[in-house]
Design a protein around this motif. Structure first.
Motif, PDB file in Angstrom:
ATOM      1  N   GLN B  36      -3.097   3.239   6.719  1.00  0.00           N
ATOM      2  CA  GLN B  36      -4.218   3.428   7.627  1.00  0.00           C
ATOM      3  C   GLN B  36      -4.287   2.209   8.549  1.00  0.00           C
ATOM      4  O   GLN B  36      -4.292   1.072   8.070  1.00  0.00           O
ATOM      5  CB  GLN B  36      -5.532   3.547   6.851  1.00  0.00           C
ATOM      6  CG  GLN B  36      -6.760   3.735   7.719  1.00  0.00           C
ATOM      7  CD  GLN B  36      -8.053   3.554   6.929  1.00  0.00           C
ATOM      8  OE1 GLN B  36      -8.283   2.514   6.321  1.00  0.00           O
ATOM      9  NE2 GLN B  36      -8.898   4.573   6.929  1.00  0.00           N
ATOM     10  N   GLN B  37      -4.289   2.457   9.849  1.00  0.00           N
ATOM     11  CA  GLN B  37      -4.402   1.349  10.784  1.00  0.00           C
ATOM     12  C   GLN B  37      -5.636   1.538  11.653  1.00  0.00           C
ATOM     13  O   GLN B  37      -5.660   2.392  12.543  1.00  0.00           O
ATOM     14  CB  GLN B  37      -3.153   1.218  11.654  1.00  0.00           C
ATOM     15  CG  GLN B  37      -3.170  -0.045  12.515  1.00  0.00           C
ATOM     16  CD  GLN B  37      -1.881  -0.268  13.284  1.00  0.00           C
ATOM     17  OE1 GLN B  37      -1.132   0.658  13.556  1.00  0.00           O
ATOM     18  NE2 GLN B  37      -1.606  -1.524  13.646  1.00  0.00           N
ATOM     19  N   ILE B  38      -6.636   0.730  11.390  1.00  0.00           N
ATOM     20  CA  ILE B  38      -7.859   0.733  12.189  1.00  0.00           C
ATOM     21  C   ILE B  38      -7.627  -0.126  13.420  1.00  0.00           C
ATOM     22  O   ILE B  38      -6.891  -1.126  13.360  1.00  0.00           O
ATOM     23  CB  ILE B  38      -9.041   0.221  11.352  1.00  0.00           C
ATOM     24  CG1 ILE B  38      -9.351   1.242  10.247  1.00  0.00           C
ATOM     25  CG2 ILE B  38     -10.267  -0.046  12.195  1.00  0.00           C
ATOM     26  CD1 ILE B  38     -10.356   0.771   9.226  1.00  0.00           C
ATOM     27  N   LEU B  39      -8.217   0.253  14.518  1.00  0.00           N
ATOM     28  CA  LEU B  39      -8.009  -0.436  15.788  1.00  0.00           C
ATOM     29  C   LEU B  39      -8.198  -1.940  15.640  1.00  0.00           C
ATOM     30  O   LEU B  39      -9.222  -2.400  15.124  1.00  0.00           O
ATOM     31  CB  LEU B  39      -8.982   0.129  16.829  1.00  0.00           C
ATOM     32  CG  LEU B  39      -8.774  -0.341  18.261  1.00  0.00           C
ATOM     33  CD1 LEU B  39      -7.428   0.141  18.796  1.00  0.00           C
ATOM     34  CD2 LEU B  39      -9.911   0.148  19.153  1.00  0.00           C
ATOM     35  N   GLY B  40      -7.196  -2.702  16.066  1.00  0.00           N
ATOM     36  CA  GLY B  40      -7.293  -4.155  16.022  1.00  0.00           C
ATOM     37  C   GLY B  40      -6.861  -4.774  14.705  1.00  0.00           C
ATOM     38  O   GLY B  40      -6.936  -5.996  14.545  1.00  0.00           O
ATOM     39  N   GLN B  41      -6.432  -3.934  13.771  1.00  0.00           N
ATOM     40  CA  GLN B  41      -6.013  -4.451  12.465  1.00  0.00           C
ATOM     41  C   GLN B  41      -4.572  -4.057  12.162  1.00  0.00           C
ATOM     42  O   GLN B  41      -4.022  -3.152  12.797  1.00  0.00           O
ATOM     43  CB  GLN B  41      -6.939  -3.907  11.363  1.00  0.00           C
ATOM     44  CG  GLN B  41      -8.389  -4.301  11.527  1.00  0.00           C
ATOM     45  CD  GLN B  41      -9.268  -3.738  10.431  1.00  0.00           C
ATOM     46  OE1 GLN B  41      -8.787  -3.344   9.360  1.00  0.00           O
ATOM     47  NE2 GLN B  41     -10.574  -3.696  10.683  1.00  0.00           N
ATOM     48  N   GLY B  42      -3.985  -4.726  11.170  1.00  0.00           N
ATOM     49  CA  GLY B  42      -2.660  -4.330  10.730  1.00  0.00           C
ATOM     50  C   GLY B  42      -2.738  -3.123   9.807  1.00  0.00           C
ATOM     51  O   GLY B  42      -3.814  -2.782   9.298  1.00  0.00           O
ATOM     52  N   PRO B  43      -1.629  -2.445   9.591  1.00  0.00           N
ATOM     53  CA  PRO B  43      -1.622  -1.287   8.691  1.00  0.00           C
ATOM     54  C   PRO B  43      -2.007  -1.686   7.270  1.00  0.00           C
ATOM     55  O   PRO B  43      -1.586  -2.739   6.781  1.00  0.00           O
ATOM     56  CB  PRO B  43      -0.169  -0.807   8.743  1.00  0.00           C
ATOM     57  CG  PRO B  43       0.379  -1.351  10.026  1.00  0.00           C
ATOM     58  CD  PRO B  43      -0.318  -2.652  10.230  1.00  0.00           C
ATOM     59  N   LYS B  44      -2.800  -0.842   6.635  1.00  0.00           N
ATOM     60  CA  LYS B  44      -3.209  -1.057   5.248  1.00  0.00           C
ATOM     61  C   LYS B  44      -2.681   0.105   4.406  1.00  0.00           C
ATOM     62  O   LYS B  44      -2.892   1.267   4.733  1.00  0.00           O
ATOM     63  CB  LYS B  44      -4.725  -1.121   5.142  1.00  0.00           C
ATOM     64  CG  LYS B  44      -5.243  -1.424   3.733  1.00  0.00           C
ATOM     65  CD  LYS B  44      -6.750  -1.310   3.653  1.00  0.00           C
ATOM     66  CE  LYS B  44      -7.177   0.100   3.355  1.00  0.00           C
ATOM     67  NZ  LYS B  44      -8.610   0.244   3.031  1.00  0.00           N
ATOM     68  N   LEU B  45      -2.009  -0.243   3.309  1.00  0.00           N
ATOM     69  CA  LEU B  45      -1.425   0.797   2.462  1.00  0.00           C
ATOM     70  C   LEU B  45      -2.502   1.642   1.799  1.00  0.00           C
ATOM     71  O   LEU B  45      -3.443   1.129   1.200  1.00  0.00           O
ATOM     72  CB  LEU B  45      -0.554   0.163   1.375  1.00  0.00           C
ATOM     73  CG  LEU B  45       0.110   1.166   0.429  1.00  0.00           C
ATOM     74  CD1 LEU B  45       1.234   1.917   1.150  1.00  0.00           C
ATOM     75  CD2 LEU B  45       0.653   0.475  -0.816  1.00  0.00           C
ATOM     76  N   LEU B  46      -2.343   2.955   1.900  1.00  0.00           N
ATOM     77  CA  LEU B  46      -3.206   3.874   1.159  1.00  0.00           C
ATOM     78  C   LEU B  46      -2.519   4.335  -0.119  1.00  0.00           C
ATOM     79  O   LEU B  46      -3.105   4.301  -1.198  1.00  0.00           O
ATOM     80  CB  LEU B  46      -3.555   5.094   2.019  1.00  0.00           C
ATOM     81  CG  LEU B  46      -4.442   4.835   3.238  1.00  0.00           C
ATOM     82  CD1 LEU B  46      -4.588   6.115   4.059  1.00  0.00           C
ATOM     83  CD2 LEU B  46      -5.801   4.318   2.802  1.00  0.00           C
ATOM     84  N   ILE B  47      -1.282   4.780   0.011  1.00  0.00           N
ATOM     85  CA  ILE B  47      -0.576   5.305  -1.150  1.00  0.00           C
ATOM     86  C   ILE B  47       0.918   5.199  -0.929  1.00  0.00           C
ATOM     87  O   ILE B  47       1.401   5.299   0.203  1.00  0.00           O
ATOM     88  CB  ILE B  47      -0.992   6.763  -1.436  1.00  0.00           C
ATOM     89  CG1 ILE B  47      -0.427   7.254  -2.776  1.00  0.00           C
ATOM     90  CG2 ILE B  47      -0.591   7.690  -0.297  1.00  0.00           C
ATOM     91  CD1 ILE B  47      -1.072   8.552  -3.271  1.00  0.00           C
ATOM     92  N   GLN B  48       1.645   4.954  -2.005  1.00  0.00           N
ATOM     93  CA  GLN B  48       3.099   4.859  -1.978  1.00  0.00           C
ATOM     94  C   GLN B  48       3.668   5.800  -3.032  1.00  0.00           C
ATOM     95  O   GLN B  48       3.242   5.783  -4.189  1.00  0.00           O
ATOM     96  CB  GLN B  48       3.537   3.424  -2.276  1.00  0.00           C
ATOM     97  CG  GLN B  48       5.041   3.233  -2.341  1.00  0.00           C
ATOM     98  CD  GLN B  48       5.441   1.834  -2.773  1.00  0.00           C
ATOM     99  OE1 GLN B  48       4.602   0.944  -2.866  1.00  0.00           O
ATOM    100  NE2 GLN B  48       6.717   1.631  -3.030  1.00  0.00           N
ATOM    101  N   PHE B  49       4.626   6.614  -2.612  1.00  0.00           N
ATOM    102  CA  PHE B  49       5.334   7.526  -3.507  1.00  0.00           C
ATOM    103  C   PHE B  49       6.772   7.061  -3.671  1.00  0.00           C
ATOM    104  O   PHE B  49       7.401   6.604  -2.728  1.00  0.00           O
ATOM    105  CB  PHE B  49       5.392   8.944  -2.923  1.00  0.00           C
ATOM    106  CG  PHE B  49       4.083   9.647  -2.822  1.00  0.00           C
ATOM    107  CD1 PHE B  49       3.358   9.635  -1.634  1.00  0.00           C
ATOM    108  CD2 PHE B  49       3.568  10.356  -3.898  1.00  0.00           C
ATOM    109  CE1 PHE B  49       2.159  10.303  -1.524  1.00  0.00           C
ATOM    110  CE2 PHE B  49       2.360  11.039  -3.801  1.00  0.00           C
ATOM    111  CZ  PHE B  49       1.656  11.005  -2.612  1.00  0.00           C
ATOM    112  N   GLN B  50       7.300   7.227  -4.853  1.00  0.00           N
ATOM    113  CA  GLN B  50       8.734   7.083  -5.069  1.00  0.00           C
ATOM    114  C   GLN B  50       9.197   8.430  -5.606  1.00  0.00           C
ATOM    115  O   GLN B  50       8.796   8.832  -6.704  1.00  0.00           O
ATOM    116  CB  GLN B  50       9.021   5.962  -6.061  1.00  0.00           C
ATOM    117  CG  GLN B  50      10.499   5.711  -6.283  1.00  0.00           C
ATOM    118  CD  GLN B  50      10.721   4.476  -7.136  1.00  0.00           C
ATOM    119  OE1 GLN B  50      10.223   3.397  -6.826  1.00  0.00           O
ATOM    120  NE2 GLN B  50      11.451   4.622  -8.226  1.00  0.00           N
TER     121      GLN B  50
END
Lengths: 111, 116
Positions: B36-50
């Motif tokens: 999730q990338q909110i305006l003005g911020q870096g991407p933040k992980l929500l979920i990771q699948f392997q």
């Protein structure tokens, strides 16, 4: 908790200038540091750094990592208006489980 | 080589409505991420699948967000009900390897969500 800090957050320069973007990090079990360029769409990969002191270079862009001081710099020489973008720094841990991103540096290159 | 595909590119909904985003990673990539990338911020992980298993969903607001990757290929991210603060770009990314051989991330173009 892993943390990435970038500075400056915003930078305005003129074409032909040289810029240095900074990224410092705190991460357990560091494995790699990555730089991405983000224009109006998806971030595109620039560099992956894993070893200290070895410069990676691609055209006018170069980057180096200091694992002792926990930081990296991204240099852009002879900037062009096409370099205007957000530059993201991310770190990856040794388990490869996650990439933690910094807030980015917004670079604006004026003609 | 085809890149990471995402749809829709843009979505505008009202708060309390639901929305779903779809991602198809690069063929053969084992690991898939939703950021999730909110305006003005870096991407933040929500979920990771392997493959089709969840590696990390510690930052996913599970009361409203859900994600699945049933066959270990494409994935959907759902938000129900949406809140104003969910307005963001939802980036899907994939990587070839797993664990210590992850390599770099390849991103899709993102799905921009506006919640009114």
């Amino acid at each position: 908790e892993d943390k990435v800090v970038q500075s400056p957050l915003s930078l305005v320069v003129h074409e032909g200038d040289t810029v240095t973007l900074n990224c410092s990090y705190e991460v357990t079990n560091f494995r790699s540091l990555l730089w991405y360029k983000q224009e109006k769409k998806a971030p595109t990969f620039l560099f992956m750094l894993t070893s200290s002191g070895i410069e990676k270079k691609s055209g006018r862009l170069s980057s180096i990592l200091d694992k002792k001081e926990l930081f990296s710099i991204l240099n852009i020489t002879a900037t062009q208006t096409g370099d205007s973008a957000i530059y993201l720094c991310a770190v990856n841990d040794n388990y490869g489980q996650n990439f933690v991103f910094g807030p980015g540096t917004r670079l604006s290159v004026l003609p | 080589e085809a890149g990471v595909a995402q749809s829709p590119r843009y979505k505008i909904i009202e708060k309390r409505q639901s929305v779903a985003f779809w991602c198809n990673p690069i063929s053969g990539h084992a690991t898939l991420y939703w950021y999730q990338q909110i305006l003005g911020q870096g991407p933040k992980l929500l979920i990771q699948f392997q493959n089709n298993g969840v590696v990390d969903d510690s930052q996913l607001p599970k009361d409203r967000f859900s994600a699945e990757r049933l066959k270990g290929v494409d994935s959907t991210l759902k938000i129900q009900p949406a809140k104003l603060e969910d307005s963001a770009v939802y980036l899907c990314a994939s990587s070839l390897g797993t664990g210590a051989n992850t390599g770099e991330l390849f991103f899709g173009e993102g799905s921009r969500l506006t919640v009114l």
